[in-house]
Design a protein around this motif. Structure first.
Motif, mmCIF file in Angstrom:
data_model
loop_
_atom_site.group_PDB
_atom_site.id
_atom_site.type_symbol
_atom_site.label_atom_id
_atom_site.label_comp_id
_atom_site.label_asym_id
_atom_site.label_seq_id
_atom_site.Cartn_x
_atom_site.Cartn_y
_atom_site.Cartn_z
ATOM 1 N N GLY A 100 -14.340 40.553 -17.966
ATOM 2 C CA GLY A 100 -15.182 40.770 -18.909
ATOM 3 C C GLY A 100 -16.777 39.863 -18.273
ATOM 4 N N ASN A 101 -17.261 39.675 -19.498
ATOM 5 C CA ASN A 101 -18.448 38.461 -18.565
ATOM 6 C C ASN A 101 -18.880 37.238 -19.319
ATOM 7 O OD1 ASN A 101 -20.491 38.444 -17.218
ATOM 8 N ND2 ASN A 101 -22.157 39.050 -18.477
ATOM 9 N N GLU A 102 -17.899 37.441 -20.765
ATOM 10 C CA GLU A 102 -18.191 35.551 -21.650
ATOM 11 C C GLU A 102 -17.182 35.113 -20.974
ATOM 12 O OE1 GLU A 102 -20.078 35.993 -25.057
ATOM 13 O OE2 GLU A 102 -19.582 38.445 -24.563
ATOM 14 N N TYR A 103 -16.966 33.821 -20.686
ATOM 15 C CA TYR A 103 -16.547 33.160 -20.766
ATOM 16 C C TYR A 103 -16.473 31.617 -20.644
ATOM 17 C CZ TYR A 103 -14.380 36.242 -18.117
ATOM 18 O OH TYR A 103 -14.238 38.307 -17.480
ATOM 19 N N TRP A 104 -16.147 30.745 -21.238
ATOM 20 C CA TRP A 104 -15.309 28.933 -21.218
ATOM 21 C C TRP A 104 -14.707 28.793 -20.176
ATOM 22 C CZ3 TRP A 104 -19.054 27.702 -24.693
ATOM 23 C CH2 TRP A 104 -18.158 28.298 -25.930
ATOM 24 N N ALA A 105 -16.363 27.824 -19.245
ATOM 25 C CA ALA A 105 -14.759 27.357 -17.999
ATOM 26 C C ALA A 105 -15.288 25.810 -18.208
ATOM 27 C CB ALA A 105 -15.833 27.115 -16.732
ATOM 28 N N PHE A 106 -13.624 25.541 -17.259
ATOM 29 C CA PHE A 106 -12.873 23.846 -18.190
ATOM 30 C C PHE A 106 -13.479 23.190 -16.618
ATOM 31 C CE2 PHE A 106 -11.595 25.655 -21.450
ATOM 32 C CZ PHE A 106 -11.378 25.328 -22.424
ATOM 33 N N ARG A 107 -13.465 21.885 -16.866
ATOM 34 C CA ARG A 107 -13.770 20.845 -15.514
ATOM 35 C C ARG A 107 -12.162 20.885 -15.565
ATOM 36 N NH1 ARG A 107 -17.895 22.676 -12.111
ATOM 37 N NH2 ARG A 107 -19.763 22.980 -13.222
ATOM 38 N N LEU A 108 -11.476 20.393 -14.131
ATOM 39 C CA LEU A 108 -10.245 19.359 -14.204
ATOM 40 C C LEU A 108 -11.013 18.435 -13.287
ATOM 41 C CD1 LEU A 108 -9.766 22.501 -14.163
ATOM 42 C CD2 LEU A 108 -8.068 22.447 -12.395
ATOM 43 N N SER A 109 -10.243 16.758 -14.129
ATOM 44 C CA SER A 109 -10.003 16.158 -13.478
ATOM 45 C C SER A 109 -9.285 16.024 -12.259
ATOM 46 C CB SER A 109 -10.199 14.697 -13.698
ATOM 47 O OG SER A 109 -9.906 13.449 -13.846
ATOM 48 N N LYS A 110 -7.384 15.740 -12.778
ATOM 49 C CA LYS A 110 -6.866 15.792 -11.898
ATOM 50 C C LYS A 110 -5.870 16.354 -11.422
ATOM 51 C CE LYS A 110 -5.963 11.334 -12.965
ATOM 52 N NZ LYS A 110 -5.834 10.019 -13.489
ATOM 53 N N GLU A 111 -4.534 16.976 -10.931
ATOM 54 C CA GLU A 111 -3.199 17.103 -11.044
ATOM 55 C C GLU A 111 -2.335 16.144 -11.934
ATOM 56 O OE1 GLU A 111 -0.115 20.231 -9.811
ATOM 57 O OE2 GLU A 111 -1.112 19.149 -8.169
ATOM 58 N N VAL A 112 -1.168 16.164 -12.217
ATOM 59 C CA VAL A 112 -0.841 15.280 -13.306
ATOM 60 C C VAL A 112 0.053 15.056 -12.656
ATOM 61 C CG1 VAL A 112 -0.187 13.659 -14.995
ATOM 62 C CG2 VAL A 112 -1.955 15.074 -15.438
ATOM 63 N N LYS A 113 0.542 13.536 -11.433
ATOM 64 C CA LYS A 113 2.500 14.000 -11.136
ATOM 65 C C LYS A 113 3.229 13.479 -11.778
ATOM 66 C CE LYS A 113 0.413 16.385 -7.300
ATOM 67 N NZ LYS A 113 1.114 17.723 -6.884
ATOM 68 N N ASP A 114 2.618 12.255 -13.275
ATOM 69 C CA ASP A 114 3.873 11.678 -13.428
ATOM 70 C C ASP A 114 4.463 12.259 -14.530
ATOM 71 O OD1 ASP A 114 4.436 10.135 -15.555
ATOM 72 O OD2 ASP A 114 2.958 8.645 -14.922
ATOM 73 N N GLU A 115 6.059 12.187 -14.186
ATOM 74 C CA GLU A 115 6.798 12.616 -14.866
ATOM 75 C C GLU A 115 7.096 12.514 -16.012
ATOM 76 O OE1 GLU A 115 9.295 15.677 -13.755
ATOM 77 O OE2 GLU A 115 7.013 16.380 -12.765
ATOM 78 N N HIS A 116 6.347 11.628 -16.246
ATOM 79 C CA HIS A 116 7.042 10.796 -17.946
ATOM 80 C C HIS A 116 5.824 11.444 -18.560
ATOM 81 C CE1 HIS A 116 8.147 8.530 -21.453
ATOM 82 N NE2 HIS A 116 6.623 7.989 -21.379
ATOM 83 N N ILE A 117 4.670 11.898 -18.146
ATOM 84 C CA ILE A 117 3.830 12.571 -18.845
ATOM 85 C C ILE A 117 4.051 13.727 -18.800
ATOM 86 C CG2 ILE A 117 1.487 12.978 -18.914
ATOM 87 C CD1 ILE A 117 0.870 10.043 -17.852
ATOM 88 N N ARG A 118 3.873 14.829 -17.695
ATOM 89 C CA ARG A 118 4.319 15.957 -17.603
ATOM 90 C C ARG A 118 5.716 15.840 -18.517
ATOM 91 N NH1 ARG A 118 2.964 19.123 -13.102
ATOM 92 N NH2 ARG A 118 5.273 19.256 -12.844
ATOM 93 N N LEU A 119 7.096 15.958 -18.564
ATOM 94 C CA LEU A 119 7.415 16.697 -19.550
ATOM 95 C C LEU A 119 7.689 16.042 -20.517
ATOM 96 C CD1 LEU A 119 10.943 14.871 -17.173
ATOM 97 C CD2 LEU A 119 10.306 17.433 -17.565
ATOM 98 N N SER A 120 7.089 14.795 -21.361
ATOM 99 C CA SER A 120 6.650 14.561 -22.323
ATOM 100 C C SER A 120 5.242 16.102 -22.960
ATOM 101 C CB SER A 120 5.317 13.446 -22.747
ATOM 102 O OG SER A 120 5.646 13.494 -23.836
ATOM 103 N N ILE A 121 4.897 16.838 -22.187
ATOM 104 C CA ILE A 121 4.039 17.482 -22.869
ATOM 105 C C ILE A 121 4.570 19.216 -22.688
ATOM 106 C CG2 ILE A 121 1.956 19.206 -22.314
ATOM 107 C CD1 ILE A 121 0.344 15.943 -21.648
ATOM 108 N N PHE A 122 5.170 18.896 -21.334
ATOM 109 C CA PHE A 122 6.116 20.461 -21.300
ATOM 110 C C PHE A 122 7.125 20.556 -22.281
ATOM 111 C CE2 PHE A 122 6.210 20.359 -16.481
ATOM 112 C CZ PHE A 122 4.545 20.875 -16.621
ATOM 113 N N LYS A 123 7.441 19.518 -23.668
ATOM 114 C CA LYS A 123 8.906 19.563 -24.161
ATOM 115 C C LYS A 123 8.328 19.702 -25.218
ATOM 116 C CE LYS A 123 12.358 16.285 -22.827
ATOM 117 N NZ LYS A 123 12.622 15.090 -23.090
#
Length: 152
Positions: free
Chosen positions: A113-136
Motif C-alpha cells: 500500500g502507500n500509508e504506513y506507521w514506522a517505529f524506530r527500534l532501540s535494541k533487541e532484548v536478550k534478557d530472558e526474564h523480560i522476554r519470557l514475562s512479555i511472551f507469556k
C-alpha cells in the motif's frame, strides 16, 4: 448482547477485538507498559528490520491498519513473530512516524500500500526474564498488528 444467531467463536473474537480497542484508547495517565505485537512475512524482512532498525505497520483505512489514536500512546516494546520465531525489541521513546511506500522501499522493504506507521527500534532484548514475562502475556498471535497492555 450477542444473540443465538452469532456463533460462539465469532462472538469471542468480536469481544476480543473490542477489548483491544478499549485498551488502545485507555487514558494517557495510566502508567502501564504497552507492547506492539507484529507479524513478519519473511526471514528477509527480519533481516531488514534488524539492519534498518525500523518496523512498519499499515496506516489508513485498509484491513489490519492502525489508526492515529492507537499508535500515539507510548509503546515500549515490539514483539515480532513468524510461526515459532519470536524476537523482542525495545522501541525508541519517540512516537511512530507516518511514511509511504517510497520511503520503505528505499530501506529494502516491499510494501503493497502507500500509508504506513514506522517505529524506530532501540535494541533487541536478550534478557530472558523480560522476554519470557512479555511472551507469556500475549494471548494471540495474528497477522494483524495488535497493541497489548503489559502487567509489570
Amino acid at each position: 448482547m450477542v444473540g443465538n444467531a452469532v456463533p460462539p467463536r465469532l462472538a469471542y473474537y468480536l469481544a476480543l477485538s473490542l477489548k483491544r480497542c478499549f485498551e488502545a484508547f485507555s487514558s494517557p495517565e495510566q502508567k502501564e507498559s504497552l507492547a506492539l505485537v507484529g507479524y513478519v512475512k519473511s526471514e528477509a524482512d527480519f533481516e531488514t528490520i534488524k539492519r534498518e532498525k525500523v518496523y512498519y505497520i499499515r496506516g489508513g483505512n485498509r484491513t489490519g491498519s492502525m489508526q492515529y489514536g492507537q499508535v500515539t500512546k507510548p509503546i515500549k516494546w515490539l514483539l515480532l513473530h513468524k510461526k515459532e520465531k519470536k524476537e523482542l525489541y525495545e522501541l525508541t521513546p519517540e512516537k511512530p512516524f507516518a511514511c509511504n511506500k517510497d520511503y520503505l522501499t528505499s530501506l529494502g522493504f516491499n510494501p503493497k500500500g502507500n500509508e504506513y506507521w514506522a517505529f524506530r527500534l532501540s535494541k533487541e532484548v536478550k534478557d530472558e526474564h523480560i522476554r519470557l514475562s512479555i511472551f507469556k502475556q500475549v494471548q494471540t498471535y495474528s497477522m494483524f498488528p495488535q497493541i497489548i497492555v503489559l502487567n509489570d
